[in-house]
Design an enzyme around this catalytic site. Structure first.
Site, short mmCIF file in Angstrom:
data_model
loop_
_atom_site.label_atom_id
_atom_site.label_comp_id
_atom_site.label_asym_id
_atom_site.label_seq_id
_atom_site.Cartn_x
_atom_site.Cartn_y
_atom_site.Cartn_z
N GLY A 1 -23.85 20.77 46.89
CA GLY A 1 -22.79 19.65 46.95
C GLY A 1 -22.04 20.07 48.24
O GLY A 1 -22.46 20.44 49.22
N SER B 1 -28.30 25.12 48.34
CA SER B 1 -27.29 24.70 49.56
C SER B 1 -26.06 25.07 49.57
O SER B 1 -25.88 26.25 49.86
CB SER B 1 -27.29 23.03 49.13
OG SER B 1 -26.93 22.38 50.08
N GLU C 1 -35.69 22.78 54.96
CA GLU C 1 -36.02 21.97 53.31
C GLU C 1 -37.33 22.75 52.73
O GLU C 1 -38.33 22.89 53.57
CB GLU C 1 -36.26 20.78 53.48
CG GLU C 1 -35.08 20.09 53.96
CD GLU C 1 -33.76 20.36 53.01
OE1 GLU C 1 -33.58 19.29 52.33
OE2 GLU C 1 -33.20 20.96 53.33
#
Length: 247
Positions: free
Chosen positions: A89, A121, A193
């Site tokens: 987030g 993340s 990713e």
């Protein structure tokens, strides 16, 4: 003696796949069997919905997910857990909450004592010494940029290569990380990713679908293929500009 055991994911959701689906075998192999997993949801505003999303993804694997916010005692929730997962987030919001709840120091100490730590993340950003290589907007101001320091190098999750067909003239990710190295002498690992870093004490290994890109001051960036031994990064000597890194 520290007993670091980390799984640091670039992302939790891969295009076209469900939450954690791209890394599920690695995640379940990392977590203790039938683990009580403390989930830290503070990088998003809706903690209940975020925790439910993680629970839905991991419950079929026999993982008992408990949000550290759910009983109003995050430190107690952490103390009762077999492992911890810090979700993605906004990294500034997450770090601010870690300081506010006391989890910043508690997490650092528990992981150094052997508690398995999984980040995705923003949660992966927290494992680095500072917040300075996040991609996020500073929507809140934490007391310090100092994160958990579970590894001695910086990480840039969601690393993006320049698009040669793009007409955008702003800085590329590579240019921004080069600017960071002009002010700070510490390696930065760009995780694309679908990739992750696995750390077990003095050994670090790259996993996932894509190679990583390593940035160090004074040398050209280099590619680290999936499966590479990145243990040399665990002995990095970090030299930061001192502003806002102390805690």
């Amino acid at each position: 003696m520290t007993r670091t055991n980390l799984l640091l994911l670039s992302n939790s959701t891969q295009h076209g796949r469900g939450y954690l689906a791209h890394a599920l075998d690695t995640v379940t192999g990392f977590l203790p069997e039938r683990a009580r997993l403390a989930f830290v949801p503070y990088a998003l505003a809706d903690h209940d919905a975020y925790t439910a999303k993680v629970r839905d993804a991991l419950a079929p694997c026999g993982i008992d997910v408990r949000g550290v916010h759910e009983d109003g005692a995050p430190l107690s929730s952490l103390a009762q857990a077999d492992a911890v997962f810090v979700g993605g987030g906004n990294s500034f919001r997450l770090l601010s909450a870690l300081y506010r709840t006391g989890l910043r120091d508690a997490l650092r100490d528990a992981v150094r004592a052997g508690l398995p730590y999984m980040g995705a993340s923003a949660g992966t950003n927290m494992a680095a010494p500072t917040l300075r290589t996040t991609n996020d907007m500073p929507i809140v101001q934490p007391p310090s940029f100092a994160c958990l320091g579970l590894v001695p190098f910086q990480i840039n999750p969601h690393f993006l290569d320049p698009d040669p067909a793009s007409t955008h003239k702003g800085e590329t990710r590579e240019e921004r990380l080069t600017e960071f190295l002009e002010e700070n002498d510490v390696p930065v690992l760009g995780l694309r990713e679908g990739s992750w870093l696995r750390v077990q004490e003095d050994r670090a290994t790259l996993g996932g679908e894509n190679p990583a890109r390593l940035f160090t001051r004074g040398t050209r960036p280099r590619e680290l293929p999936t499966g590479s031994d990145a243990s040399e990064l665990l002995t990095a000597q970090a030299h930061f500009d001192t502003v806002a890194t102390h805690a």
